[in-house]
Enzyme design. Structure first.
Site, PDB file in Angstrom:
ATOM      1  N   LYS A  13       0.982  -0.897  -0.128  1.00 23.00           N
ATOM      2  CA  LYS A  13      -0.127  -0.059  -0.174  1.00 23.00           C
ATOM      3  C   LYS A  13       1.111   0.736  -0.114  1.00 23.00           C
ATOM      4  CE  LYS A  13      -2.725  -1.273   4.163  1.00 23.00           C
ATOM      5  NZ  LYS A  13      -1.888  -1.932   4.173  1.00 23.00           N
ATOM      6  N   ARG A  88      -9.773   0.454   9.375  1.00 22.45           N
ATOM      7  CA  ARG A  88      -9.031  -1.179   9.387  1.00 22.45           C
ATOM      8  C   ARG A  88     -10.382  -1.789  10.175  1.00 22.45           C
ATOM      9  NH1 ARG A  88      -2.916   0.136   9.545  1.00 22.45           N
ATOM     10  NH2 ARG A  88      -1.810  -1.547   9.328  1.00 22.45           N
ATOM     11  N   ARG A 155      10.956  -1.912  11.549  1.00 21.76           N
ATOM     12  CA  ARG A 155      10.383  -1.171  12.106  1.00 21.76           C
ATOM     13  C   ARG A 155      10.032  -2.993  13.558  1.00 21.76           C
ATOM     14  NH1 ARG A 155       4.696  -0.083   8.747  1.00 21.76           N
ATOM     15  NH2 ARG A 155       4.466  -1.669  10.213  1.00 21.76           N
ATOM     16  N   ARG A 166      -0.126  -9.562  13.353  1.00 26.60           N
ATOM     17  CA  ARG A 166      -0.841  -8.705  12.009  1.00 26.60           C
ATOM     18  C   ARG A 166      -1.586  -9.157  11.649  1.00 26.60           C
ATOM     19  NH1 ARG A 166       4.291  -5.083  10.475  1.00 26.60           N
ATOM     20  NH2 ARG A 166       1.926  -4.030  10.204  1.00 26.60           N
TER      21      ARG A 166
END
Ligand code: AMP
Length: 187
Positions: A13, A88, A155, A166
Protein backbone atom coordinates in the site's frame (compact mmCIF):
# COMPACT_ATOMS: atom_id res chain seq x y z
CA UNK A 1 -9.90 11.81 -6.12
CA UNK A 2 -10.56 10.53 -2.60
CA UNK A 3 -9.15 7.04 -2.52
CA UNK A 4 -8.50 4.21 -0.08
CA UNK A 5 -5.81 1.54 -0.46
CA UNK A 6 -6.83 -1.69 1.23
CA UNK A 7 -4.61 -4.71 1.73
CA UNK A 8 -2.70 -6.68 4.34
CA UNK A 9 0.34 -5.17 6.06
CA UNK A 10 3.20 -5.56 3.58
CA UNK A 11 0.92 -5.87 0.53
CA UNK A 12 2.50 -2.72 -0.95
CA UNK A 13 0.00 0.00 0.00
CA UNK A 14 2.74 2.45 0.98
CA UNK A 15 4.76 1.82 -2.18
CA UNK A 16 1.75 2.26 -4.48
CA UNK A 17 0.61 5.32 -2.53
CA UNK A 18 4.03 6.95 -3.04
CA UNK A 19 3.66 6.46 -6.82
CA UNK A 20 0.00 7.44 -7.04
CA UNK A 21 0.31 10.63 -5.02
CA UNK A 22 2.97 11.94 -7.45
CA UNK A 23 0.78 11.19 -10.48
CA UNK A 24 -2.43 12.52 -8.95
CA UNK A 25 -0.75 15.38 -7.04
CA UNK A 26 -2.64 14.70 -3.81
CA UNK A 27 -1.26 13.77 -0.37
CA UNK A 28 -0.98 10.27 1.05
CA UNK A 29 -2.26 9.87 4.56
CA UNK A 30 -0.79 6.93 6.43
CA UNK A 31 -2.08 6.50 9.97
CA UNK A 32 0.89 4.17 10.61
CA UNK A 33 3.33 6.99 9.75
CA UNK A 34 1.34 9.56 11.77
CA UNK A 35 1.30 7.23 14.79
CA UNK A 36 5.01 6.35 14.53
CA UNK A 37 5.84 10.08 14.52
CA UNK A 38 3.53 10.60 17.53
CA UNK A 39 5.28 7.77 19.43
CA UNK A 40 8.70 9.20 18.58
CA UNK A 41 7.67 12.68 19.75
CA UNK A 42 6.02 11.33 22.92
CA UNK A 43 2.66 13.08 22.25
CA UNK A 44 -0.50 12.00 24.16
CA UNK A 45 -1.69 10.13 21.02
CA UNK A 46 1.69 8.41 20.78
CA UNK A 47 1.50 7.32 24.40
CA UNK A 48 -1.97 5.86 23.83
CA UNK A 49 -0.88 4.01 20.69
CA UNK A 50 2.60 2.69 21.51
CA UNK A 51 1.82 -0.58 23.32
CA UNK A 52 -0.77 -1.65 20.71
CA UNK A 53 1.65 -0.97 17.88
CA UNK A 54 4.53 -2.88 19.45
CA UNK A 55 2.25 -5.90 19.92
CA UNK A 56 0.99 -5.77 16.33
CA UNK A 57 -2.54 -4.98 17.57
CA UNK A 58 -4.91 -2.33 16.26
CA UNK A 59 -4.94 1.02 18.04
CA UNK A 60 -8.48 1.72 19.41
CA UNK A 61 -10.96 3.15 16.89
CA UNK A 62 -11.57 6.37 18.89
CA UNK A 63 -7.86 7.26 18.69
CA UNK A 64 -7.69 6.58 14.93
CA UNK A 65 -10.91 8.45 14.19
CA UNK A 66 -9.52 11.48 16.08
CA UNK A 67 -6.22 11.34 14.16
CA UNK A 68 -7.86 11.02 10.75
CA UNK A 69 -10.52 13.69 11.26
CA UNK A 70 -7.82 16.18 12.29
CA UNK A 71 -5.66 15.31 9.28
CA UNK A 72 -8.51 15.44 6.73
CA UNK A 73 -9.46 18.92 7.95
CA UNK A 74 -6.10 20.30 6.75
CA UNK A 75 -6.01 22.43 3.58
CA UNK A 76 -3.94 20.02 1.43
CA UNK A 77 -6.64 17.32 1.66
CA UNK A 78 -9.47 19.37 0.23
CA UNK A 79 -9.05 18.35 -3.43
CA UNK A 80 -8.28 14.71 -2.67
CA UNK A 81 -6.09 12.21 -0.83
CA UNK A 82 -4.95 8.60 -0.71
CA UNK A 83 -5.57 6.75 2.53
CA UNK A 84 -2.95 4.12 3.33
CA UNK A 85 -3.70 1.84 6.28
CA UNK A 86 -6.98 3.42 7.27
CA UNK A 87 -9.79 2.46 7.69
CA UNK A 88 -8.92 -0.90 9.21
CA UNK A 89 -12.23 -1.75 10.92
CA UNK A 90 -15.93 -1.36 10.08
CA UNK A 91 -16.45 1.35 12.79
CA UNK A 92 -13.54 3.34 11.27
CA UNK A 93 -15.10 3.03 7.78
CA UNK A 94 -18.47 4.17 9.11
CA UNK A 95 -16.89 7.16 10.86
CA UNK A 96 -14.99 8.05 7.67
CA UNK A 97 -18.20 7.91 5.62
CA UNK A 98 -19.59 10.61 7.92
CA UNK A 99 -16.55 12.85 7.32
CA UNK A 100 -16.05 12.65 3.51
CA UNK A 101 -17.34 11.01 0.34
CA UNK A 102 -14.86 8.34 -0.78
CA UNK A 103 -14.65 7.86 -4.58
CA UNK A 104 -12.68 4.63 -5.03
CA UNK A 105 -11.20 1.76 -3.01
CA UNK A 106 -8.34 -0.33 -4.39
CA UNK A 107 -7.61 -3.70 -2.80
CA UNK A 108 -4.09 -5.13 -3.11
CA UNK A 109 -4.23 -8.93 -2.90
CA UNK A 110 -1.04 -10.72 -1.81
CA UNK A 111 -0.75 -14.18 -0.20
CA UNK A 112 0.26 -14.43 3.47
CA UNK A 113 3.37 -16.44 2.49
CA UNK A 114 4.60 -13.75 0.13
CA UNK A 115 3.95 -11.10 2.77
CA UNK A 116 5.97 -12.91 5.44
CA UNK A 117 8.87 -13.25 2.99
CA UNK A 118 8.66 -9.58 1.99
CA UNK A 119 8.41 -8.11 5.47
CA UNK A 120 11.69 -9.66 6.60
CA UNK A 121 13.48 -7.52 3.98
CA UNK A 122 11.54 -4.31 4.49
CA UNK A 123 13.39 -1.24 5.76
CA UNK A 124 11.88 2.18 6.41
CA UNK A 125 13.31 5.65 6.81
CA UNK A 126 13.09 6.72 10.44
CA UNK A 127 12.81 10.36 9.34
CA UNK A 128 10.31 10.50 6.41
CA UNK A 129 8.75 6.99 6.47
CA UNK A 130 9.74 6.04 2.89
CA UNK A 131 9.82 2.30 2.39
CA UNK A 132 12.58 0.12 0.86
CA UNK A 133 13.43 -3.57 0.48
CA UNK A 134 16.82 -5.30 0.77
CA UNK A 135 16.20 -7.16 -2.51
CA UNK A 136 13.33 -5.54 -4.43
CA UNK A 137 13.61 -1.81 -3.78
CA UNK A 138 17.14 -0.93 -2.78
CA UNK A 139 18.07 2.65 -1.85
CA UNK A 140 20.83 4.32 -3.92
CA UNK A 141 23.17 4.08 -0.90
CA UNK A 142 22.82 1.13 1.49
CA UNK A 143 21.11 2.07 4.76
CA UNK A 144 20.36 5.65 3.65
CA UNK A 145 17.00 7.04 2.48
CA UNK A 146 17.18 8.15 -1.17
CA UNK A 147 14.34 10.59 -0.53
CA UNK A 148 15.67 12.53 2.49
CA UNK A 149 19.02 11.08 3.59
CA UNK A 150 17.55 9.62 6.81
CA UNK A 151 18.65 6.31 8.33
CA UNK A 152 16.87 3.10 7.22
CA UNK A 153 15.73 0.79 10.01
CA UNK A 154 13.65 -2.38 10.42
CA UNK A 155 10.31 -1.67 12.07
CA UNK A 156 9.90 -3.46 15.41
CA UNK A 157 6.57 -4.84 14.23
CA UNK A 158 8.14 -6.37 11.07
CA UNK A 159 9.66 -9.26 13.02
CA UNK A 160 8.16 -12.61 11.89
CA UNK A 161 6.07 -13.41 15.02
CA UNK A 162 4.53 -9.93 15.07
CA UNK A 163 3.88 -10.15 11.31
CA UNK A 164 1.85 -13.34 11.86
CA UNK A 165 -0.22 -11.55 14.55
CA UNK A 166 -0.76 -8.56 12.25
CA UNK A 167 -1.94 -10.86 9.44
CA UNK A 168 -4.40 -12.55 11.79
CA UNK A 169 -5.75 -9.14 12.85
CA UNK A 170 -5.99 -8.16 9.17
CA UNK A 171 -8.05 -11.22 8.23
CA UNK A 172 -10.36 -10.84 11.24
CA UNK A 173 -10.93 -7.09 11.33
CA UNK A 174 -9.88 -5.45 8.06
CA UNK A 175 -10.78 -7.95 5.35
CA UNK A 176 -14.55 -7.44 5.96
CA UNK A 177 -14.05 -3.92 4.56
CA UNK A 178 -13.84 -5.42 1.06
CA UNK A 179 -17.48 -6.44 1.31
CA UNK A 180 -18.39 -3.11 2.94
CA UNK A 181 -17.03 -1.13 -0.05
CA UNK A 182 -18.16 -3.68 -2.64
CA UNK A 183 -21.75 -3.11 -1.45
CA UNK A 184 -21.19 0.62 -2.00
CA UNK A 185 -19.93 -0.10 -5.55
CA UNK A 186 -16.54 1.50 -4.84
CA UNK A 187 -14.15 -1.47 -4.69
P1 AMP B 1 0.98 0.39 9.34
O1 AMP B 1 2.21 1.17 9.13
O2 AMP B 1 -0.17 0.89 8.52
O3 AMP B 1 1.18 -1.10 9.16
O4 AMP B 1 0.56 0.62 10.87
C1 AMP B 1 1.42 0.23 11.94
C2 AMP B 1 0.62 0.00 13.20
O5 AMP B 1 -0.06 1.21 13.57
C3 AMP B 1 -0.49 -1.05 13.08
O6 AMP B 1 -0.02 -2.37 13.27
C4 AMP B 1 -1.43 -0.59 14.20
O7 AMP B 1 -0.93 -0.94 15.47
C5 AMP B 1 -1.36 0.93 14.08
N1 AMP B 1 -2.36 1.46 13.11
C6 AMP B 1 -2.12 2.14 11.95
N2 AMP B 1 -3.26 2.47 11.33
C7 AMP B 1 -4.26 1.98 12.10
C8 AMP B 1 -5.68 1.97 11.99
N3 AMP B 1 -6.32 2.54 10.95
N4 AMP B 1 -6.40 1.35 12.98
C9 AMP B 1 -5.79 0.79 14.04
N5 AMP B 1 -4.46 0.75 14.20
C10 AMP B 1 -3.69 1.34 13.24
Amino acid sequence: MKMILLGAPGAGKGTQAERLCKVLNIPTISTGNILRAAVKNGTPTGKQAEAYMKAGKLVPDEVIIGVISERLAEADCQKGFILDGVPRTIPQAEALDKMVKIDKVIDLEVSDEAIIARMSGRRVCEKCGSSYHLLYKKPAVEGVCTNCGGTLVQRKDDHPDTVKDRLRVYHEQTEPLKEYYEKQGKL
